[in-house]
Write a protein that holds these residues in place. Structure first.
Motif, PDB file in Angstrom:
ATOM      1  N   GLY A  96      -1.861 -30.089  64.985  1.00 37.47           N
ATOM      2  CA  GLY A  96      -2.264 -29.738  66.339  1.00 37.47           C
ATOM      3  C   GLY A  96      -3.631 -30.297  66.684  1.00 37.47           C
ATOM      4  N   ASP A  97      -4.062 -30.029  67.901  1.00 35.07           N
ATOM      5  CA  ASP A  97      -5.340 -30.551  68.393  1.00 35.07           C
ATOM      6  C   ASP A  97      -6.538 -30.081  67.578  1.00 35.07           C
ATOM      7  N   GLY A  98      -6.458 -28.896  67.015  1.00 33.62           N
ATOM      8  CA  GLY A  98      -7.554 -28.379  66.205  1.00 33.62           C
ATOM      9  C   GLY A  98      -7.400 -28.702  64.737  1.00 33.62           C
ATOM     10  N   ASN A  99      -6.608 -29.731  64.424  1.00 35.23           N
ATOM     11  CA  ASN A  99      -6.309 -30.145  63.050  1.00 35.23           C
ATOM     12  C   ASN A  99      -5.631 -29.056  62.235  1.00 35.23           C
ATOM     13  N   GLN A 100      -4.937 -28.130  62.921  1.00 35.32           N
ATOM     14  CA  GLN A 100      -4.171 -27.113  62.221  1.00 35.32           C
ATOM     15  C   GLN A 100      -2.711 -27.557  62.163  1.00 35.32           C
ATOM     16  N   ILE A 101      -1.996 -27.057  61.183  1.00 32.44           N
ATOM     17  CA  ILE A 101      -0.572 -27.350  61.055  1.00 32.44           C
ATOM     18  C   ILE A 101       0.193 -26.418  61.995  1.00 32.44           C
ATOM     19  N   VAL A 102       1.043 -26.994  62.842  1.00 30.99           N
ATOM     20  CA  VAL A 102       1.788 -26.200  63.815  1.00 30.99           C
ATOM     21  C   VAL A 102       3.248 -26.644  63.854  1.00 30.99           C
ATOM     22  N   HIS A 103       4.097 -25.808  64.396  1.00 36.01           N
ATOM     23  CA  HIS A 103       5.510 -26.090  64.632  1.00 36.01           C
ATOM     24  C   HIS A 103       5.603 -27.342  65.504  1.00 36.01           C
ATOM     25  N   ALA A 104       6.372 -28.327  65.090  1.00 34.40           N
ATOM     26  CA  ALA A 104       6.452 -29.612  65.803  1.00 34.40           C
ATOM     27  C   ALA A 104       6.949 -29.461  67.230  1.00 34.40           C
ATOM     28  N   GLY A 105       7.954 -28.639  67.447  1.00 39.58           N
ATOM     29  CA  GLY A 105       8.478 -28.444  68.793  1.00 39.58           C
ATOM     30  C   GLY A 105       7.456 -27.816  69.725  1.00 39.58           C
ATOM     31  N   PHE A 106       6.732 -26.818  69.233  1.00 33.58           N
ATOM     32  CA  PHE A 106       5.699 -26.182  70.050  1.00 33.58           C
ATOM     33  C   PHE A 106       4.597 -27.182  70.365  1.00 33.58           C
ATOM     34  N   ASN A 107       4.220 -27.970  69.371  1.00 31.96           N
ATOM     35  CA  ASN A 107       3.166 -28.963  69.563  1.00 31.96           C
ATOM     36  C   ASN A 107       3.584 -30.010  70.601  1.00 31.96           C
ATOM     37  N   ASN A 108       4.822 -30.470  70.536  1.00 36.00           N
ATOM     38  CA  ASN A 108       5.319 -31.448  71.512  1.00 36.00           C
ATOM     39  C   ASN A 108       5.365 -30.853  72.920  1.00 36.00           C
ATOM     40  N   ALA A 109       5.809 -29.611  73.031  1.00 38.56           N
ATOM     41  CA  ALA A 109       5.868 -28.963  74.346  1.00 38.56           C
ATOM     42  C   ALA A 109       4.469 -28.779  74.916  1.00 38.56           C
ATOM     43  N   PHE A 110       3.525 -28.370  74.069  1.00 38.94           N
ATOM     44  CA  PHE A 110       2.142 -28.234  74.546  1.00 38.94           C
ATOM     45  C   PHE A 110       1.585 -29.581  74.985  1.00 38.94           C
ATOM     46  N   ALA A 111       1.923 -30.644  74.262  1.00 41.20           N
ATOM     47  CA  ALA A 111       1.441 -31.982  74.637  1.00 41.20           C
ATOM     48  C   ALA A 111       1.884 -32.347  76.055  1.00 41.20           C
ATOM     49  N   SER A 112       3.051 -31.863  76.482  1.00 41.42           N
ATOM     50  CA  SER A 112       3.526 -32.164  77.837  1.00 41.42           C
ATOM     51  C   SER A 112       2.748 -31.397  78.903  1.00 41.42           C
ATOM     52  N   LEU A 113       2.025 -30.373  78.512  1.00 45.34           N
ATOM     53  CA  LEU A 113       1.224 -29.565  79.428  1.00 45.34           C
ATOM     54  C   LEU A 113      -0.252 -29.949  79.424  1.00 45.34           C
ATOM     55  N   ARG A 114      -0.705 -30.511  78.310  1.00 46.72           N
ATOM     56  CA  ARG A 114      -2.137 -30.700  78.046  1.00 46.72           C
ATOM     57  C   ARG A 114      -2.887 -31.409  79.170  1.00 46.72           C
ATOM     58  N   GLN A 115      -2.394 -32.542  79.663  1.00 42.85           N
ATOM     59  CA  GLN A 115      -3.148 -33.312  80.653  1.00 42.85           C
ATOM     60  C   GLN A 115      -3.306 -32.551  81.962  1.00 42.85           C
ATOM     61  N   GLN A 116      -2.253 -31.892  82.410  1.00 42.56           N
ATOM     62  CA  GLN A 116      -2.357 -31.139  83.666  1.00 42.56           C
ATOM     63  C   GLN A 116      -3.259 -29.916  83.501  1.00 42.56           C
ATOM     64  N   ILE A 117      -3.210 -29.276  82.351  1.00 48.11           N
ATOM     65  CA  ILE A 117      -4.117 -28.161  82.096  1.00 48.11           C
ATOM     66  C   ILE A 117      -5.553 -28.674  82.041  1.00 48.11           C
TER      67      ILE A 117
END
Length: 155
Positions: A96-117
């Motif tokens: 993840g963004d904080g160099n933590q290990i995260v669920h791949a699906g959650f990380n991909n979904a968050f990536a789709s939100l990141r720029q607009q947030i």
């Protein structure tokens, strides 16, 4: 900082489920929510990962009123569509963004939100220094709200 009441947090998280497609919708006609937040009801984000990868009304953002004046809100819905199960089914791990290990699906979904947030928060921070950002979500949305909060705390 004013914390969200459990009722307000749950109303926000529940109302995001009403937004399925990334179209303008009056999903926050809830007078209880409108008392505290002005919500931009255009949904953002993608869901489904590699198989479905569908644009979806996945999250909404808004600005506080009354006791939350100057605060920002980001509400993220949980699993609702078949495509969302594609997100949940990506069982691998990623960084993840904080160099933590995260669920791949959650990380991909968050990536789709990141720029607009990021765009929303960059504009919001200019006129609201020191104010709170509230992240709420249910189920899948709760996982994404946690990732978004971690990301926002260092960006």
């Amino acid at each position: 900082m004013n914390q969200l009441s459990p009722k307000l947090a749950s109303e926000l998280a529940a109302n995001v489920y009403s937004l399925i497609d990334a179209e303008d919708a009056d999903i926050f006609g809830n007078t209880y929510i409108e008392k505290y937040f002005a919500i931009n009801s255009k949904g953002i984000g993608k869901t489904g990962g590699f198989i479905f990868n569908r644009q979806s009304g996945f999250a909404v953002m808004g600005l506080g009123k009354g006791q939350y004046l100057g605060d920002a809100i980001i509400a993220i819905r949980g699993t609702q569509l078949i495509a969302d199960w594609g997100t949940n089914a990506q069982l691998g791990l990623s960084v993840g963004d904080g160099n933590q290990i995260v669920h791949a699906g959650f990380n991909n979904a968050f990536a789709s939100l990141r720029q607009q947030i990021a765009t929303f928060l960059d504009k919001w921070r200019i006129s609201n220094p020191g104010k709170a950002i509230h992240f709420v979500g249910h189920s899948l949305g709760g996982a994404l709200a946690s990732l978004a909060a971690d990301w926002a705390s260092v960006n």
